[in-house]
Write an enzyme that holds these catalytic residues in place. Structure first.
Site, PDB file in Angstrom:
ATOM      1  N   CYS A 172       0.651  -1.500  -0.603  1.00  0.00           N
ATOM      2  CA  CYS A 172       0.518   0.072  -0.278  1.00  0.00           C
ATOM      3  C   CYS A 172       1.315   1.320  -0.052  1.00  0.00           C
ATOM      4  O   CYS A 172       1.935   1.373  -0.100  1.00  0.00           O
ATOM      5  CB  CYS A 172      -1.068   0.048   1.063  1.00  0.00           C
ATOM      6  N   THR A 173       0.347   2.444   0.732  1.00  0.00           N
ATOM      7  CA  THR A 173       0.575   3.731   0.118  1.00  0.00           C
ATOM      8  C   THR A 173       2.408   3.399   0.959  1.00  0.00           C
ATOM      9  O   THR A 173       3.915   3.955   0.480  1.00  0.00           O
ATOM     10  CB  THR A 173       0.358   5.147   0.282  1.00  0.00           C
TER      11      THR A 173
END
Length: 264
Positions: A189-190
């Site tokens: 994810c980020t």
């Protein structure tokens, strides 16, 4: 001797899953300190931990982090840093929430469980270079972000289930378990927070291959491995909108067709 800053504003993002039984009182202390230092951004606090995005002059940002680390519970917190010419937040928000990242799956509590195995960005880059992990098993990258974020950029060939919010992830796993079998799965994810919960959930599904989370997410991958095997930019939830592999605001953003995420 610390290197000079490439731009005047330091942006930090960090999270830590750790049990907090004093969230309201902690919120007051951290909010007061951030106000005094004139920082802007968002800090989310819950029983399961803390998730934060702050920006301001470097000395002030680091002073706030030092205050946070005076609490032994946050000694392991390691903010990721990037730089900008202006503060990319309009105001300061410090909130107590039920979850620091909403999954709506109460059984998944990283602060109460053993952390899922993590793979370093440089190791993932090497695996993607060679086409398999160190045991010869095929590797798949699983994007746990919302569909509009994926549309800004993702790893080449990443699995994308087009979820619109992270709370849809458990159902998506149940619908797609077969495509993960026999492979080494790396969720990402980020910045790492979503894939940390995702990896724990995946471990519980009885897959026959190892499950990892990408240590530090896409932003740490950019920092340590550059843009290898990644196309596009990485969406961030502030006024910079998206960062390139050099952790600079992207000058070649390919925006999704829908801008509906702006209201979320």
């Amino acid at each position: 001797m610390q290197a000079s800053a490439p731009a005047p504003v330091l942006n930090i993002s960090a999270y830590l899953f750790v049990g907090l039984d004093d969230a309201p009182a902690l919120r007051e202390r951290l909010h007061e300190r951030a106000l005094a230092l004139q920082l802007k951004g968002t800090v989310l606090i819950a029983e399961e931990g803390i998730n934060l995005f702050l920006a301001g002059p470097p000395d002030e940002v680091r002073a706030w982090v030092a205050t946070l680390r005076e609490d032994a519970r946050f000694a392991a917190l390691e903010p990721k840093e990037s730089w900008s010419t202006a503060v990319p937040f309009k105001k300061l928000l410090v909130k107590v929430k039920p979850e620091i990242i909403r999954m709506n799956f109460p059984a998944i509590r990283p602060d109460q469980a053993e952390r899922a195995p993590a793979v370093l960005p440089t190791t993932l880059a090497r695996w993607l270079d060679q086409g398999h992990d160190d045991d010869g098993r095929p590797v798949v990258t699983l994007d746990t972000r919302n569909a509009f974020e994926v549309d800004y950029g993702t790893f080449d060939g990443a699995i994308d289930w087009r979820i619109s919010k992270f709370s849809e992830f458990p159902d998506a796993v149940q619908q797609h378990l077969e495509e993960l079998k026999g492979k080494t799965v790396v969720s990402f994810c980020t910045g790492g927070i979503r894939c940390e919960k995702a990896a724990i959930y995946l471990q519980q599904q009885g897959l026959d291959g190892p499950v990892y989370q990408l240590e530090g997410g896409i932003l740490k991958y950019f920092e340590q491995a550059g843009g290898a095997h990644y196309h596009g930019s990485c969406f961030v939830f502030d006024q910079r909108e998206a960062l390139d592999a050099g952790l600079e605001p992207s000058s070649t953003i390919q925006r999704p067709a829908s801008e509906a995420h702006r209201a979320k």
